[in-house]
Design a protein around this motif. Structure first.
Motif, short mmCIF file in Angstrom:
data_model
loop_
_atom_site.label_atom_id
_atom_site.label_comp_id
_atom_site.label_asym_id
_atom_site.label_seq_id
_atom_site.Cartn_x
_atom_site.Cartn_y
_atom_site.Cartn_z
N ASP A 54 0.81 -1.32 0.10
CA ASP A 54 0.04 -0.05 -0.28
C ASP A 54 0.83 0.86 -0.28
O ASP A 54 0.21 1.95 -0.98
N GLN A 55 2.21 1.56 0.92
CA GLN A 55 2.95 2.21 1.16
C GLN A 55 3.83 2.52 -1.09
O GLN A 55 3.33 4.17 -1.19
N GLY A 56 4.08 1.87 -1.43
CA GLY A 56 4.55 1.94 -2.03
C GLY A 56 3.18 2.27 -3.49
O GLY A 56 3.99 3.36 -4.34
N VAL A 57 2.32 2.19 -3.58
CA VAL A 57 0.98 2.25 -4.26
C VAL A 57 1.22 3.90 -3.99
O VAL A 57 0.56 4.82 -5.16
N TYR A 58 0.84 3.99 -2.95
CA TYR A 58 0.46 5.29 -2.30
C TYR A 58 1.95 6.85 -3.06
O TYR A 58 2.02 7.45 -3.28
N LYS A 59 3.27 5.83 -2.67
CA LYS A 59 4.81 6.52 -3.35
C LYS A 59 4.58 6.89 -5.04
O LYS A 59 4.90 8.06 -5.19
N ILE A 60 3.92 5.91 -5.22
CA ILE A 60 3.53 5.76 -7.04
C ILE A 60 3.08 7.40 -7.15
O ILE A 60 3.10 7.76 -8.20
N ILE A 61 1.24 6.89 -6.58
CA ILE A 61 0.59 8.19 -6.92
C ILE A 61 0.90 9.55 -6.79
O ILE A 61 0.85 10.40 -7.20
N PHE A 62 1.95 9.79 -5.51
CA PHE A 62 2.51 10.68 -5.06
C PHE A 62 3.35 11.27 -6.09
O PHE A 62 3.31 12.60 -6.87
N ALA A 63 4.25 10.25 -7.29
CA ALA A 63 5.07 10.11 -7.72
C ALA A 63 4.66 10.92 -9.49
O ALA A 63 5.34 12.43 -9.73
N VAL A 64 3.57 10.31 -9.45
CA VAL A 64 2.67 10.87 -10.49
C VAL A 64 2.52 12.40 -10.34
O VAL A 64 2.53 13.41 -11.52
N ALA A 65 1.93 12.86 -9.33
CA ALA A 65 0.76 14.54 -9.25
C ALA A 65 2.32 15.24 -8.78
O ALA A 65 2.30 15.92 -9.68
N LEU A 66 3.76 14.70 -9.29
CA LEU A 66 5.03 15.23 -8.30
C LEU A 66 4.99 15.48 -9.34
O LEU A 66 5.73 17.00 -10.32
N GLY A 67 5.41 15.15 -10.36
CA GLY A 67 6.03 14.83 -12.00
C GLY A 67 4.42 15.97 -12.78
O GLY A 67 5.33 16.37 -14.08
N THR A 68 3.42 15.29 -12.68
CA THR A 68 2.41 16.69 -13.64
C THR A 68 2.61 17.65 -13.22
O THR A 68 2.83 18.49 -14.03
N LEU A 69 3.14 18.07 -11.99
CA LEU A 69 3.24 19.67 -11.93
C LEU A 69 4.52 19.98 -11.79
O LEU A 69 4.63 21.50 -12.52
#
Length: 79
Positions: A54-69
């Motif tokens: 679950d923490q790995g999935v949260y990290k991926i979601i955060f990375a996608v959001a940060l990359g989008t920004l």
């Protein structure tokens, strides 16, 4: 420009660590690395395997959001 590049690098690093955390969690859970009890006692933190995934999935979601920004910032600079 410096912060935009650093944001992109941070997003990429978080993405890689998130994917690795998921792969390690699945590998331990499936017994690919070895017997689950031995692996958990030697290599893993006391966090359950499902929580690690679950923490790995949260990290991926955060990375996608940060990359989008970061991409938005790159696009705004070009205009």
């Amino acid at each position: 420009m410096f912060f935009t590049r650093m944001t992109w690098i941070a997003a990429f690093a978080v993405l890689v660590f998130g994917v690795l955390q998921i792969l390690i969690g699945v590998g331990i859970g499936q017994g690919m690395i070895g017997p689950i009890e031995d692996v958990l006692s030697r290599y893993s933190s006391p966090v359950p395997i499902g929580t690690q995934i679950d923490q790995g999935v949260y990290k991926i979601i955060f990375a996608v959001a940060l990359g989008t920004l970061a991409e938005i910032s790159f696009a705004a600079r070009r205009i």
